[in-house]
Design a protein around this motif. Sequence first.
Motif, short mmCIF file in Angstrom:
data_model
loop_
_atom_site.label_atom_id
_atom_site.label_comp_id
_atom_site.label_asym_id
_atom_site.label_seq_id
_atom_site.Cartn_x
_atom_site.Cartn_y
_atom_site.Cartn_z
N VAL A 28 0.80 -1.22 0.00
CA VAL A 28 0.00 0.00 0.00
C VAL A 28 0.84 1.28 0.00
N CYS A 29 2.17 1.16 -0.04
CA CYS A 29 3.04 2.34 0.03
C CYS A 29 3.40 2.86 -1.36
N GLU A 30 3.44 4.19 -1.48
CA GLU A 30 3.82 4.84 -2.73
C GLU A 30 4.90 5.89 -2.47
N ILE A 31 5.88 5.93 -3.38
CA ILE A 31 6.97 6.91 -3.34
C ILE A 31 7.21 7.41 -4.75
N ALA A 32 7.44 8.69 -4.91
CA ALA A 32 7.87 9.25 -6.19
C ALA A 32 9.38 9.49 -6.07
N PHE A 33 10.13 9.08 -7.09
CA PHE A 33 11.59 9.08 -7.03
C PHE A 33 12.16 9.74 -8.28
N LEU A 34 12.98 10.77 -8.08
CA LEU A 34 13.62 11.50 -9.17
C LEU A 34 15.11 11.22 -9.16
N ALA A 35 15.62 10.65 -10.24
CA ALA A 35 17.05 10.39 -10.41
C ALA A 35 17.58 11.47 -11.35
N CYS A 36 18.31 12.43 -10.79
CA CYS A 36 18.70 13.62 -11.56
C CYS A 36 20.20 13.90 -11.43
N ASN A 37 20.59 15.12 -11.76
CA ASN A 37 22.00 15.54 -11.69
C ASN A 37 22.14 16.73 -10.75
N ASP A 38 23.35 17.22 -10.58
CA ASP A 38 23.61 18.32 -9.66
C ASP A 38 22.85 19.60 -10.02
N SER A 39 22.75 19.89 -11.30
CA SER A 39 22.06 21.10 -11.71
C SER A 39 20.61 21.09 -11.25
N ARG A 40 19.95 19.97 -11.48
CA ARG A 40 18.52 19.86 -11.11
C ARG A 40 18.33 19.86 -9.60
N ILE A 41 19.17 19.11 -8.88
CA ILE A 41 18.98 19.04 -7.43
C ILE A 41 19.33 20.38 -6.77
N ALA A 42 20.25 21.13 -7.38
CA ALA A 42 20.57 22.47 -6.87
C ALA A 42 19.35 23.39 -7.01
N GLU A 43 18.64 23.27 -8.14
CA GLU A 43 17.41 24.05 -8.33
C GLU A 43 16.38 23.70 -7.26
N LEU A 44 16.22 22.41 -7.01
CA LEU A 44 15.26 21.95 -6.01
C LEU A 44 15.67 22.40 -4.60
N ASN A 45 16.95 22.32 -4.31
CA ASN A 45 17.48 22.71 -3.02
C ASN A 45 17.22 24.21 -2.77
N ALA A 46 17.42 25.02 -3.79
CA ALA A 46 17.17 26.47 -3.68
C ALA A 46 15.67 26.75 -3.54
N SER A 47 14.87 26.09 -4.35
CA SER A 47 13.43 26.34 -4.36
C SER A 47 12.75 25.92 -3.06
N PHE A 48 13.13 24.77 -2.52
CA PHE A 48 12.42 24.21 -1.38
C PHE A 48 13.10 24.41 -0.04
N ARG A 49 14.42 24.65 -0.05
CA ARG A 49 15.13 24.76 1.22
C ARG A 49 15.88 26.08 1.37
N ASP A 50 15.83 26.92 0.35
CA ASP A 50 16.59 28.18 0.36
C ASP A 50 18.07 27.94 0.61
N LYS A 51 18.55 26.80 0.14
CA LYS A 51 19.98 26.48 0.24
C LYS A 51 20.52 26.40 -1.18
N PHE A 52 21.68 27.00 -1.38
CA PHE A 52 22.21 27.08 -2.72
C PHE A 52 23.32 26.07 -2.92
N GLY A 53 23.27 25.40 -4.05
CA GLY A 53 24.25 24.37 -4.38
C GLY A 53 23.60 22.99 -4.37
N ALA A 54 24.34 22.06 -4.92
CA ALA A 54 23.86 20.69 -5.03
C ALA A 54 24.00 19.97 -3.70
N THR A 55 23.22 18.95 -3.53
CA THR A 55 23.29 18.04 -2.40
C THR A 55 23.09 16.63 -2.93
#
Length: 167
Positions: free
Chosen positions: A38-65
């Motif tokens: 019954v469990c569902e997870i959405a999973f994104l396999a990306c690169n540093d550029s994309r994760i840096a965008e997400l990190n900035a947008s959602f955590r206000d932290k700049f740079g890749a993680t």
Amino acid sequence: MTIETVLEDSRWAEVGIEGLAQRAASATLVRMTLDLAVCEIAFLACNDSRIAELNASFRDKFGATNVLSWPSEERGAPWPGEMPEPPEAGLDGVIELGDIAISYDTCAREAEAAGLPLSAHATHLIVHGVLHLLGFDHIREADARLMEGIEVEILGKMGLKNPYDRE
């Protein structure tokens, strides 16, 4: 268990990221005694550029993680070192856990620096991400000890060494 995977960086395909995600998430959910069906997870396999965008947008932290997680709801324990409340199924019987993103570039750099196979380090990061979806965190010392102990246990059962053992 349903893992909806979006493969934005084709290098992840060479690592078999979909299979790694399935095995790591399953092992984590089994350890936490959740019904895989019954469990569902959405999973994104990306690169540093994309994760840096997400990190900035959602955590206000700049740079890749290496990995980011977005639980579908707040599940954290109210007191340091306590287990989070287990997630409950919605009216449709499904437990929507949330989303995870993992960066190939950062994961590969970290694996190389630690002398680990990329697949082993990615597996650890996925376990770590799923635990975040379940309400675990590592900001408070007691919470970090609990989370890391569970990670080590899960990875050990998967035949992987303790990622926190620096020797």
